[in-house]
Every structure is written in structure tokens, then in C-alpha cells.
Design a protein around this motif. Structure first.
Motif, mmCIF file in Angstrom:
data_model
loop_
_atom_site.group_PDB
_atom_site.id
_atom_site.type_symbol
_atom_site.label_atom_id
_atom_site.label_comp_id
_atom_site.label_asym_id
_atom_site.label_seq_id
_atom_site.Cartn_x
_atom_site.Cartn_y
_atom_site.Cartn_z
ATOM 1 N N VAL A 83 0.820 -1.220 0.000
ATOM 2 C CA VAL A 83 0.000 0.000 0.000
ATOM 3 C C VAL A 83 0.850 1.265 0.000
ATOM 4 N N SER A 84 2.151 1.153 0.254
ATOM 5 C CA SER A 84 3.007 2.333 0.322
ATOM 6 C C SER A 84 4.228 2.167 -0.570
ATOM 7 N N SER A 85 4.513 3.189 -1.354
ATOM 8 C CA SER A 85 5.701 3.161 -2.211
ATOM 9 C C SER A 85 6.982 3.223 -1.398
ATOM 10 N N HIS A 86 6.874 3.517 -0.103
ATOM 11 C CA HIS A 86 8.038 3.574 0.781
ATOM 12 C C HIS A 86 8.792 2.240 0.784
ATOM 13 N N PHE A 87 8.086 1.151 0.508
ATOM 14 C CA PHE A 87 8.694 -0.178 0.576
ATOM 15 C C PHE A 87 9.078 -0.737 -0.790
ATOM 16 N N ASP A 88 8.932 0.070 -1.821
ATOM 17 C CA ASP A 88 9.268 -0.385 -3.170
ATOM 18 C C ASP A 88 10.734 -0.118 -3.488
ATOM 19 N N THR A 89 11.341 -1.036 -4.226
ATOM 20 C CA THR A 89 12.678 -0.827 -4.765
ATOM 21 C C THR A 89 12.636 -1.214 -6.242
ATOM 22 N N GLU A 90 13.701 -0.930 -6.954
ATOM 23 C CA GLU A 90 13.693 -1.170 -8.390
ATOM 24 C C GLU A 90 13.596 -2.655 -8.738
ATOM 25 N N ASP A 91 14.235 -3.509 -7.921
ATOM 26 C CA ASP A 91 14.286 -4.923 -8.306
ATOM 27 C C ASP A 91 13.334 -5.818 -7.510
ATOM 28 N N GLU A 92 13.257 -5.597 -6.215
ATOM 29 C CA GLU A 92 12.452 -6.474 -5.357
ATOM 30 C C GLU A 92 11.860 -5.646 -4.215
ATOM 31 N N PRO A 93 10.547 -5.685 -4.018
ATOM 32 C CA PRO A 93 9.950 -4.893 -2.938
ATOM 33 C C PRO A 93 10.339 -5.422 -1.564
ATOM 34 N N ARG A 94 10.351 -4.528 -0.589
ATOM 35 C CA ARG A 94 10.632 -4.930 0.797
ATOM 36 C C ARG A 94 9.335 -5.411 1.438
ATOM 37 N N ARG A 95 9.342 -6.627 1.940
ATOM 38 C CA ARG A 95 8.131 -7.211 2.517
ATOM 39 C C ARG A 95 8.395 -7.979 3.823
ATOM 40 N N LEU A 96 9.658 -8.228 4.174
ATOM 41 C CA LEU A 96 9.978 -9.048 5.350
ATOM 42 C C LEU A 96 10.145 -8.164 6.581
ATOM 43 N N HIS A 97 9.290 -8.368 7.566
ATOM 44 C CA HIS A 97 9.262 -7.534 8.767
ATOM 45 C C HIS A 97 10.323 -8.007 9.753
ATOM 46 N N GLU A 197 25.183 0.058 11.650
ATOM 47 C CA GLU A 197 25.642 0.172 10.259
ATOM 48 C C GLU A 197 25.580 1.609 9.736
ATOM 49 N N GLY A 198 25.911 2.544 10.610
ATOM 50 C CA GLY A 198 25.968 3.945 10.209
ATOM 51 C C GLY A 198 24.643 4.672 10.205
ATOM 52 N N ASN A 199 23.566 4.002 10.560
ATOM 53 C CA ASN A 199 22.246 4.636 10.568
ATOM 54 C C ASN A 199 22.056 5.513 11.804
ATOM 55 N N TYR A 200 21.230 6.531 11.666
ATOM 56 C CA TYR A 200 20.986 7.483 12.739
ATOM 57 C C TYR A 200 19.504 7.823 12.760
ATOM 58 N N GLY A 201 18.850 7.540 13.881
ATOM 59 C CA GLY A 201 17.424 7.837 14.012
ATOM 60 C C GLY A 201 16.534 6.930 13.177
ATOM 61 N N ASP A 202 17.125 5.921 12.574
ATOM 62 C CA ASP A 202 16.416 5.055 11.640
ATOM 63 C C ASP A 202 17.260 3.794 11.426
ATOM 64 N N TYR A 203 16.590 2.705 11.144
ATOM 65 C CA TYR A 203 17.240 1.467 10.704
ATOM 66 C C TYR A 203 16.136 0.663 10.025
ATOM 67 N N PRO A 204 16.439 -0.014 8.913
ATOM 68 C CA PRO A 204 15.364 -0.740 8.221
ATOM 69 C C PRO A 204 14.585 -1.670 9.149
ATOM 70 N N GLY A 205 13.260 -1.534 9.087
ATOM 71 C CA GLY A 205 12.393 -2.434 9.844
ATOM 72 C C GLY A 205 11.744 -3.456 8.946
ATOM 73 N N VAL A 206 11.964 -3.299 7.649
ATOM 74 C CA VAL A 206 11.432 -4.193 6.623
ATOM 75 C C VAL A 206 12.522 -4.341 5.565
ATOM 76 N N CYS A 207 12.751 -5.568 5.095
ATOM 77 C CA CYS A 207 13.799 -5.782 4.097
ATOM 78 C C CYS A 207 13.282 -6.652 2.958
ATOM 79 N N LYS A 214 21.028 -12.153 5.705
ATOM 80 C CA LYS A 214 21.920 -11.030 6.005
ATOM 81 C C LYS A 214 21.419 -10.258 7.219
ATOM 82 N N TYR A 215 20.129 -9.925 7.212
ATOM 83 C CA TYR A 215 19.579 -9.144 8.315
ATOM 84 C C TYR A 215 19.401 -9.977 9.580
ATOM 85 N N ARG A 216 19.115 -11.249 9.424
ATOM 86 C CA ARG A 216 18.938 -12.099 10.604
ATOM 87 C C ARG A 216 20.203 -12.128 11.461
ATOM 88 N N LYS A 217 21.371 -12.060 10.813
ATOM 89 C CA LYS A 217 22.632 -12.074 11.557
ATOM 90 C C LYS A 217 22.762 -10.865 12.467
#
Length: 228
Positions: A83-97, A197-207, A214-217
Motif C-alpha cells: 500500500v506504500s511506495s516507501h517499501f518499493d525498490t527497483e528490483d524487489e519490494p521490501r516485505r519481510l518484517h 551500520e551507520g544509521n541514525y534515528g532510523d534502521y530498516p524495519g522491513v527488508c 543477512k539481516y537475521r545475523k
């Protein structure tokens, strides 16, 4: 010993160091598992696309089942993010919470489950994003751990400063309403990370699903701290 094993060992050996994230009485409070995958056919695209309708759907579920909180989401493959373009990428959408969601009323208090300090905070003010978010930094006998709290009220960011000390069970925030929290039903996104990983005030919550391992580690199960 890998980081996940070190965290589990620390928590097992130091149960007194762990507090609460939300008020919860295991003897009286019930939790409702909220499934936000494609398997939940009751939750239609029309409901998800209407923030107030989605909020009402969550509230109705909790009330009908006499539950204080809705809970779930760690490594859940969610279709709702379409429902949100915030989770779209060019190759594969982000859907894993990547975190655990705790669904409740706006204004619900949020606490620091571990002593630490404020790493960073900001208002991620985009549709579908965290809205106001706070990230804490913890030192667990030499093991660095970060905890993220997303979808907060804007008032939660007032008076914060980087490096500010936080003690266990200190109230750090309240849940935001659906006008300030990224346009979601009121809930807390709670997530743990070993490395920012260099993030500030934010870190991906969906990948992307392809990046799961990669993220599970870097992201342990937040349920280790919640004690639900």
C-alpha cells in the motif's frame, strides 16, 4: 560464541537486568497474535489502504478477543506493505518484517527494557515509515546492543539528547496516533540490532526477502527481551 549466543547467555545469566517494554501482567493480560501475511484474507487491501479502517479493524480484534495487546511480526513476510511506495525498490519490494509489533491504543506508555543511553532519534515522517523513532544503545558486559522504538508520538522526542542516560523500566515514549506515526494503526515497532551500520534515528524495519539471512545475523528476536 556468535553474537546471538552471547545475547542469550547474557539474558539467562542476568535476568534482573531486563525490564519491560510495555506494561504487561502475564497473569491477567491476554495477547492476540496478529497475522499480517497473505494468509489473513479477512484483512483486505481496502482496509489496509484506509488508515482509520485499519485502526478500527485492529481495535475490534483486540476488544472481541479481550486482549490488551496485539503481537507479532518477527521475520513475517507481509503483503500489506504494497500500500506504500516507501517499501518499493527497483528490483524487489521490501516485505519481510524485522521487528515485533505491539498493537495498542495511542498514548500507551513505552519503556526501556535495558539500561543504556540515547543513540539517536528523529521523526521519519513518510507514509508507511516509523514516524517518530528512538534508538537506544546498551552495553551488556561488552556486547553492544541497540533497541529501536518506532511509531511513537511526536511528544516522545521532546527533551531528548544524544548520549542521555536511560535506566531500566524508565518510560521513554508513548504510542503515536495514526496521524503522526507513519499513518498506521497505533502500535510499537520494537527491534534489536547488534550493529547500526551507520544509521541514525532510523534502521530498516522491513527488508527484501532475498536479504533475510543477512539481516537475521544482525537482528536478534526481540521476543528474547519481551518475555511474552
Amino acid at each position: 560464541m556468535d553474537l546471538h549466543a552471547r545475547l542469550k547467555t547474557y539474558l539467562q545469566n542476568n535476568p534482573e537486568a531486563v525490564g519491560k517494554v510495555v506494561d504487561y501482567n502475564a497473569g491477567t493480560d491476554r495477547l492476540f497474535p496478529l497475522d499480517l501475511t497473505a494468509a489473513n484474507t479477512e484483512l483486505t487491501t481496502a482496509i489496509i489502504a484506509d488508515t482509520q479502517a485499519f485502526s478500527n479493524w485492529v481495535s475490534d480484534k483486540l476488544r472481541a478477543n479481550n486482549c490488551r495487546y496485539g503481537i507479532g511480526g518477527y521475520m513475517e513476510h507481509r503483503t500489506i506493505y504494497a500500500v506504500s511506495s516507501h517499501f518499493d525498490t527497483e528490483d524487489e519490494p521490501r516485505r519481510l518484517h524485522l521487528g515485533i509489533d505491539i498493537w495498542s491504543d495511542a498514548g500507551t506508555p513505552v519503556y526501556a527494557p535495558l539500561a543504556g543511553k540515547v543513540h539517536s532519534f528523529q521523526d521519519n515522517n513518510n507514509q508507511g515509515d516509523y514516524g517518530p523513532a528512538i534508538i537506544l544503545q546498551h552495553d551488556l558486559n561488552g556486547l553492544a546492543l541497540y533497541s529501536l522504538y518506532g511509531h511513537l508520538s511526536r511528544q516522545s522526542l521532546d527533551g531528548l539528547s544524544v548520549g542521555m542516560s536511560v535506566h531500566k523500566n524508565q518510560q521513554i515514549a508513548t504510542l503515536g496516533n495514526n496521524q503522526e506515526n507513519g499513518q498506521w494503526p497505533p502500535h510499537l515497532h520494537f527491534q534489536l540490532m547488534f550493529d547500526m551500520e551507520g544509521n541514525y534515528g532510523d534502521y530498516p524495519g522491513v527488508c527484501k526477502y532475498s536479504e533475510k539471512e543477512k539481516y537475521r545475523k544482525n537482528i536478534p528476536d526481540p521476543g528474547l527481551l519481551l518475555g511474552f
